[in-house]
Scaffold this motif. Structure first.
Motif, PDB file in Angstrom:
ATOM      1  N   SER A   3      -0.217  28.427  -9.019  1.00 55.14           N
ATOM      2  CA  SER A   3      -0.284  27.723  -7.739  1.00 55.14           C
ATOM      3  C   SER A   3      -0.218  28.660  -6.545  1.00 55.14           C
ATOM      4  O   SER A   3      -0.031  28.221  -5.421  1.00 55.14           O
ATOM      5  CB  SER A   3       0.846  26.692  -7.659  1.00 55.14           C
ATOM      6  OG  SER A   3       2.115  27.348  -7.728  1.00 55.14           O
ATOM      7  N   ASP A   5      -0.876  30.561  -3.366  1.00 55.86           N
ATOM      8  CA  ASP A   5      -1.793  30.342  -2.249  1.00 55.86           C
ATOM      9  C   ASP A   5      -2.722  31.545  -2.093  1.00 55.86           C
ATOM     10  O   ASP A   5      -2.282  32.699  -2.192  1.00 55.86           O
ATOM     11  CB  ASP A   5      -0.976  30.130  -0.969  1.00 55.86           C
ATOM     12  CG  ASP A   5      -1.852  30.003   0.247  1.00 55.86           C
ATOM     13  OD1 ASP A   5      -2.508  28.971   0.403  1.00 55.86           O
ATOM     14  OD2 ASP A   5      -1.886  30.975   1.040  1.00 55.86           O
ATOM     15  N   THR A   8      -1.822  33.999   0.717  1.00 56.66           N
ATOM     16  CA  THR A   8      -0.647  34.786   0.343  1.00 56.66           C
ATOM     17  C   THR A   8      -1.044  35.887  -0.638  1.00 56.66           C
ATOM     18  O   THR A   8      -0.603  37.039  -0.516  1.00 56.66           O
ATOM     19  CB  THR A   8       0.426  33.883  -0.289  1.00 56.66           C
ATOM     20  OG1 THR A   8       0.763  32.832   0.622  1.00 56.66           O
ATOM     21  CG2 THR A   8       1.677  34.676  -0.625  1.00 56.66           C
TER      22      THR A   8
END
Length: 382
Positions: A3, A5, A8
């Motif tokens: 998950s 991002d 990021t």
């Protein structure tokens, strides 16, 4: 970590692989995104990195935690991070083979208004600029300020040619971008803090870097910074440079990116011009001998001086050098959209004189008027 991002992940890869952007782009090409890289561990990660496997130990959860905090620091500082592949990423920089995975951005305008509205031209040179270099740096930027297509001046916020290029651009109404070798919250040299602030506050201008916050201006950083200056710009102009100057590195990057390079020649025995003379001798750069000529070779059209001279010469050949038609055309050239009534006030001629002379120019294709009798010179003439 599925998950993770994407922003990021790109921020994290930029920190770990900033000095070897080829490694980051190889991973993006292989996996289609940055986030999947952080799903890998051990041998699988080292295999994916290939010749860059030495960085495997850095690509872990701790780096992602740092990147999440980094994005928070950027937001709280009023800055932005533009990730590679995002719509706001500068299109010319994205064309390079080694663009940064993340670009830190500080400006009062959106990225598109900075990077895409005007052609970007890099103006760089030695910090130890001679009076000759200072004069020519100003002359060249001022000439660009008079161009039919005003550019955005890109430079490195350093002493010497960089500072003069930025300040002259602001002075003559051009936009400018300062590329730093530090974190976005720092300004080096500190003496240019006020200059950087003026750039950030001016619409269409920006300060950028690919270094994470807290990065200090160590020597190695300037080489990495120079590739961004070249990558953002359609052409690079070198004012003065020693044989091992950073400007030569910028010029080399520009050549590698298949961008145009121009160099100001200097005396054969002047160390500050040795780099420029070498670029010209090796045919890595075209010689600069005239500001107006440079503007045209950069694809920026003609300067105001040459446009005026060209219009005067054209009309002089047709009507004679002393014809009042030339004055009327130059008035319109200097005041696009001026009305016939305003021309009467501007010239002191009578209404019938202005009307007759405007009619002659319009009939011959040198003047256009709209329904409100507002006058302009056709674009094909200027």
């Amino acid at each position: 970590m599925a998950s993770t991002d994407e922003r990021t992940a790109l921020c994290a890869l930029n920190k770990a692989l900033g000095y070897v952007p080829a490694a980051g782009h190889a991973l993006l090409q292989r996996f289609g995104a940055a986030a999947p890289v952080f799903d890998l561990e051990g041998a699988a990660l080292r295999e994916a990195l290939g010749p860059y496997r030495e960085f495997a130990d850095q690509l872990d959860g701790r780096l992602l935690e740092w990147a999440a905090g980094e994005l928070d620091r950027i937001r709280s500082g009023g800055f932005r991070m533009i990730a590679y592949g995002e719509e706001d990423y500068p299109s010319l920089l994205a064309e390079c083979e080694d663009p940064p995975l993340a670009l830190y951005f500080n400006a009062s305008s959106p990225p598109a208004a900075v990077f895409e509205m005007r052609p970007c031209i890099a103006v760089v040179g030695t910090r130890d600029l001679s009076p000759y270099g200072r004069d020519w740096c100003r002359r060249l930027v001022l000439a660009m300020g008079e161009a039919s297509v005003p550019p955005c001046i890109v430079s490195g916020l350093a002493f010497g040619a960089d500072g003069i290029a930025h300040r002259t651009a602001l002075e003559c109404g051009l936009t400018t971008v300062g590329v730093m070798a530090t974190g976005i919250e720092k300004v080096y040299p500190w003496q240019h803090t006020e200059l950087a602030g003026e750039i950030v506050r001016t619409p269409g201008c920006a300060v950028v870097t690919d270094y994470p916050t807290g990065s200090a201006p160590v020597a190695l950083n300037f080489i990495r910074r120079n590739r961004i200056i070249a990558g953002l710009s359609r052409a690079t102009v070198v004012i003065e440079s020693k044989t091992k100057g950073g400007s030569l590195i910028t010029a080399k990057y520009a050549c590698d990116y298949n961008r145009d390079v121009y160099a100001l020649p200097g005396r054969a025995d002047d160390a500050r011009s040795a780099g420029c003379n070498s670029l010209i001798r090796q045919r890595m750069a075209d010689i600069v001998t005239d500001p107006e000529d440079l503007v045209e070779r950069l694809g920026l059209g003609k300067t105001a001086r040459r446009r005026k001279a060209g219009l005067e010469a054209l009309l002089g050949r047709k009507y004679g050098a002393d014809s009042p038609l030339i004055r009327l055309a130059l008035v319109v050239k200097g005041h696009p959209g001026i009305s016939l009534d305003e021309i009467v006030r501007e010239t002191g001629w009578s209404w019938p004189e202005v009307q007759e002379r405007a009619a002659i120019l319009e009939t011959d294709g040198f003047l256009e008027t709209d329904l409100l009798r507002r006058c302009t010179i056709p674009a094909k003439i200027v």
